[in-house]
Design an enzyme around this catalytic site. Structure first.
Site, mmCIF file in Angstrom:
data_model
loop_
_atom_site.group_PDB
_atom_site.id
_atom_site.type_symbol
_atom_site.label_atom_id
_atom_site.label_comp_id
_atom_site.label_asym_id
_atom_site.label_seq_id
_atom_site.Cartn_x
_atom_site.Cartn_y
_atom_site.Cartn_z
ATOM 1 C CG HIS A 308 -6.957 42.354 -11.492
ATOM 2 N ND1 HIS A 308 -7.940 43.148 -12.308
ATOM 3 C CD2 HIS A 308 -7.392 41.086 -11.958
ATOM 4 C CE1 HIS A 308 -8.218 42.375 -13.452
ATOM 5 N NE2 HIS A 308 -8.051 41.078 -13.063
ATOM 6 C CG ASP A 365 -4.370 33.386 -12.020
ATOM 7 O OD1 ASP A 365 -5.134 32.528 -12.378
ATOM 8 O OD2 ASP A 365 -4.033 34.363 -12.589
HETATM 9 N N1 ACO Z 1 3.523 42.069 -6.017
HETATM 10 C C1 ACO Z 1 4.352 42.976 -5.709
HETATM 11 N N2 ACO Z 1 4.127 44.210 -6.336
HETATM 12 C C2 ACO Z 1 3.261 44.354 -6.973
HETATM 13 C C3 ACO Z 1 2.436 43.337 -7.478
HETATM 14 C C4 ACO Z 1 2.708 42.002 -6.978
HETATM 15 N N3 ACO Z 1 2.075 40.811 -7.462
HETATM 16 N N4 ACO Z 1 1.442 43.687 -8.257
HETATM 17 C C5 ACO Z 1 1.502 45.013 -8.291
HETATM 18 N N5 ACO Z 1 2.359 45.335 -7.683
HETATM 19 C C6 ACO Z 1 2.900 46.852 -7.293
HETATM 20 C C7 ACO Z 1 3.894 47.387 -8.727
HETATM 21 O O1 ACO Z 1 5.336 47.170 -8.392
HETATM 22 C C8 ACO Z 1 3.439 48.942 -8.698
HETATM 23 O O2 ACO Z 1 4.250 49.367 -7.774
HETATM 24 P P1 ACO Z 1 4.743 50.985 -7.854
HETATM 25 O O3 ACO Z 1 3.269 51.897 -7.540
HETATM 26 O O4 ACO Z 1 5.766 51.034 -6.653
HETATM 27 O O5 ACO Z 1 5.459 51.055 -8.931
HETATM 28 C C9 ACO Z 1 2.064 48.684 -8.086
HETATM 29 O O6 ACO Z 1 1.786 47.594 -7.218
HETATM 30 C C10 ACO Z 1 1.187 48.718 -9.342
HETATM 31 O O7 ACO Z 1 1.359 47.879 -10.204
HETATM 32 P P2 ACO Z 1 1.254 47.493 -11.695
HETATM 33 O O8 ACO Z 1 2.474 46.666 -12.305
HETATM 34 O O9 ACO Z 1 1.334 48.968 -12.238
HETATM 35 O O10 ACO Z 1 -0.186 47.229 -12.158
HETATM 36 P P3 ACO Z 1 -0.623 46.629 -13.463
HETATM 37 O O11 ACO Z 1 -2.052 46.922 -13.307
HETATM 38 O O12 ACO Z 1 0.099 47.078 -14.680
HETATM 39 O O13 ACO Z 1 -0.376 45.065 -13.412
HETATM 40 C C11 ACO Z 1 -0.695 42.643 -12.844
HETATM 41 C C12 ACO Z 1 -1.380 44.151 -12.934
HETATM 42 C C13 ACO Z 1 0.322 42.350 -13.888
HETATM 43 C C14 ACO Z 1 -1.558 41.530 -12.411
HETATM 44 C C15 ACO Z 1 0.564 42.846 -11.428
HETATM 45 O O14 ACO Z 1 -0.459 43.234 -10.265
HETATM 46 C C16 ACO Z 1 1.034 41.570 -11.159
HETATM 47 O O15 ACO Z 1 2.187 41.445 -11.907
HETATM 48 N N6 ACO Z 1 0.657 40.458 -10.527
HETATM 49 C C17 ACO Z 1 1.107 39.294 -10.304
HETATM 50 C C18 ACO Z 1 0.821 38.362 -11.464
HETATM 51 C C19 ACO Z 1 -0.254 38.011 -11.501
HETATM 52 O O16 ACO Z 1 -0.987 37.411 -10.348
HETATM 53 N N7 ACO Z 1 -1.047 37.911 -12.445
HETATM 54 C C20 ACO Z 1 -2.473 37.431 -12.584
HETATM 55 C C21 ACO Z 1 -3.435 38.575 -12.915
HETATM 56 S S1 ACO Z 1 -5.254 38.075 -12.763
HETATM 57 C C22 ACO Z 1 -5.316 37.399 -14.424
HETATM 58 O O17 ACO Z 1 -4.527 37.826 -15.252
HETATM 59 C C23 ACO Z 1 -6.145 36.304 -14.446
#
Ligand code: ACO
Length: 430
Positions: A308, A365
């Site tokens: 998140h 979620d």
């Molecule tokens: N699985 C694997 N790796 C992940 C995940 C995940 N679900 N989420 C984040 N990471 C990793 C990224 O690859 C990144 O790694 P790095 O530092 O080596 O590059 C690090 O964690 C930080 O992630 P970001 O993508 O920079 O975080 P951001 O804040 O931009 O994205 C998000 C947040 C979109 C929710 C992300 O965690 C994600 O894609 N999660 C999966 C989809 C999801 O569950 N979405 C629902 C969110 S809650 C909502 O909207 C109600």
């Protein structure tokens, strides 16, 4: 606003910055004069460190995993309130007393019907149309019946539009579902409560009055409350962004729905179930292989329902849902192998350095889909249910935006990286 706390030096020149005070949590650095005075803009992809507004609606402490609306904790609201009560809190600023709640519920109840013309609109979609596409299209479409209520500066018209949206959204959502399974659209029954009425339109048929289990009504109330608002997330920011051009409330909310649909936002609830189902059905897709794929930077796969932007601790909504999932399953559906898979996946991720180092925890979620499923909803309806829950938050944010004297049309800057001026080459010389 006012006290100077920071001084930004650019080319040796001072630029004192005022702070925008918060009641709790992060304060803001007011950078509005930077470009005019120093010719620089701030650079913040995804607005991860940028407050585009002040807001009195929702507070999130991502480090502690804390969420409150108008000062009340999400735990208290989920335990003690109905969804309409929480909607009133978000929209009006305080919890309603009994008379206010009655009058708010009555106001919503009056408007549950859709114009009959809307039936032809639903009929025109292909049978397998995704219900999120129908939901946002229908939200835009119903605005055409209420054009005299579109002026964002007319408080009475905005209130009427807010009530209409709250009232008609369950009908639209249920009709989107009925369309997909080829069953007749059910008219609302205004003798029922908000959530009960929605369930009756979803699962009832004209040939018999649906008996709605109070356990399911309670569970759906809790789920809708947990989705009701969440600060400046992608869909809410979209609603504000679109509304800042003085687009009407219906159009702004429809835009928010489209933002919600993406799998990185509200669409994740459908994606989580698909992921869990694939672990269940496909011997090659194990918990371990999912975790390995999520960690592999060459693989676009992510562990859906994990991570998140704001929470770097357990999402409090996921905590409530995880506890609630066992209870709901026990009372309405019996065991679900996907719940065990989800718990196994969570346990494995929480022991894995990759997830620990990045503070990746389950978000709302991760467990919501399992409960939606237990309540009888198909996966393609999950994001629609999220939208139904988020609606009061979208409306409350839109209202707050349009009443805020600081609001200007949303128009971020960019740092240009294209070619410097080129001499024009006529077509024949290229
Ligand atoms: N699985 C694997 N790796 C992940 C995940 C995940 N679900 N989420 C984040 N990471 C990793 C990224 O690859 C990144 O790694 P790095 O530092 O080596 O590059 C690090 O964690 C930080 O992630 P970001 O993508 O920079 O975080 P951001 O804040 O931009 O994205 C998000 C947040 C979109 C929710 C992300 O965690 C994600 O894609 N999660 C999966 C989809 C999801 O569950 N979405 C629902 C969110 S809650 C909502 O909207 C109600």
């Amino acid at each position: 606003m006012a006290e100077t706390i920071a001084n930004l030096q650019i080319d040796g020149k001072d630029n004192p910055l005022d702070i925008v005070e918060s009641s709790v949590g992060n304060e803001g650095l007011d950078i509005r004069s930077l470009r005019a005075q120093h010719g620089v803009v701030t650079f913040d992809p995804g607005f991860a460190n940028t407050a585009g507004t002040t807001s009195a609606l929702t507070y999130i402490n991502g480090a502690e995993g804390q969420l409150m609306h108008r000062g009340y904790s999400i735990e208290d609201l989920a335990l003690h309130c109905s969804f309409l009560e929480v909607s009133y809190l978000l929209l009006e600023g305080s919890l309603p007393n009994a008379a206010e709640l009655q009058s708010w519920s009555d106001a919503v109840r009056v408007h549950t019907l859709l114009n009959e013309e809307m039936k032809r609109f639903f009929d025109a979609f292909p049978r397998d149309a995704h219900p999120m596409a129908i939901l946002s299209s229908a939200t835009n479409a119903i605005s055409t019946f209420y054009e005299e209520y579109h002026n964002p500066g007319d408080a009475a018209a905005v209130r009427e539009s807010a009530i209409r949206l709250m009232a008609k959204m369950p009908t639209i959502a249920a009709w989107a579902y009925k369309k997909s399974i080829g069953q007749p659209y059910m008219y609302p029954d205004n003798s029922r409560t908000y959530v009960e009425n929605f369930l009756a339109m979803m699962f009832g048929l004209p040939v018999h009055r649906a008996e709605i289990d109070p356990v399911i009504v309670k569970a759906l109330n809790v789920l809708l409350i947990l989705h009701a608002d969440h600060g400046q997330n992608c869909s809410t920011a979209t609603v504000r962004f679109v509304g800042s051009s003085q687009a009407n409330l219906f159009a702004s909310v429809a835009a928010g729905m489209n933002a919600l649909w993406g799998p990185l936002h509200g669409g994740a609830n459908q994606a989580v179930i698909a992921m869990l189902q694939s672990i269940h059905d496909d011997p090659e897709a194990t918990t371990e292989s999912c975790i390995a794929r999520a960690k592999d930077k060459d693989d676009p796969f992510r562990l859906m329902g994990f991570g998140h932007r704001v929470y770097k601790n357990y999402d409090p909504r996921a905590r409530i849902l995880k506890k609630y999932a066992d209870d709901v399953l026990e009372r309405v559906a019996g065991d679900d192998p996907l719940l065990e898979i989800a718990k196994g996946l969570e346990a494995a991720a929480r022991e894995d350095d990759y997830f620990i180092e990045r503070n990746l925890y389950p978000n709302v979620d991760f467990y919501s889909g399992i409960i939606f499923r237990a309540l009888g909803f198909p996966p393609r309806m999950f994001t629609v249910l999220f939208a139904l829950g988020r609606l009061p938050g979208w409306i409350a944010n839109w209202k707050e935006m349009s009443e805020d004297p600081l609001t200007r049309i949303a128009r971020p800057r960019q740092v240009y990286t294209g070619p410097a001026p080129l001499d024009f080459v006529p077509l024949g010389d290229r």
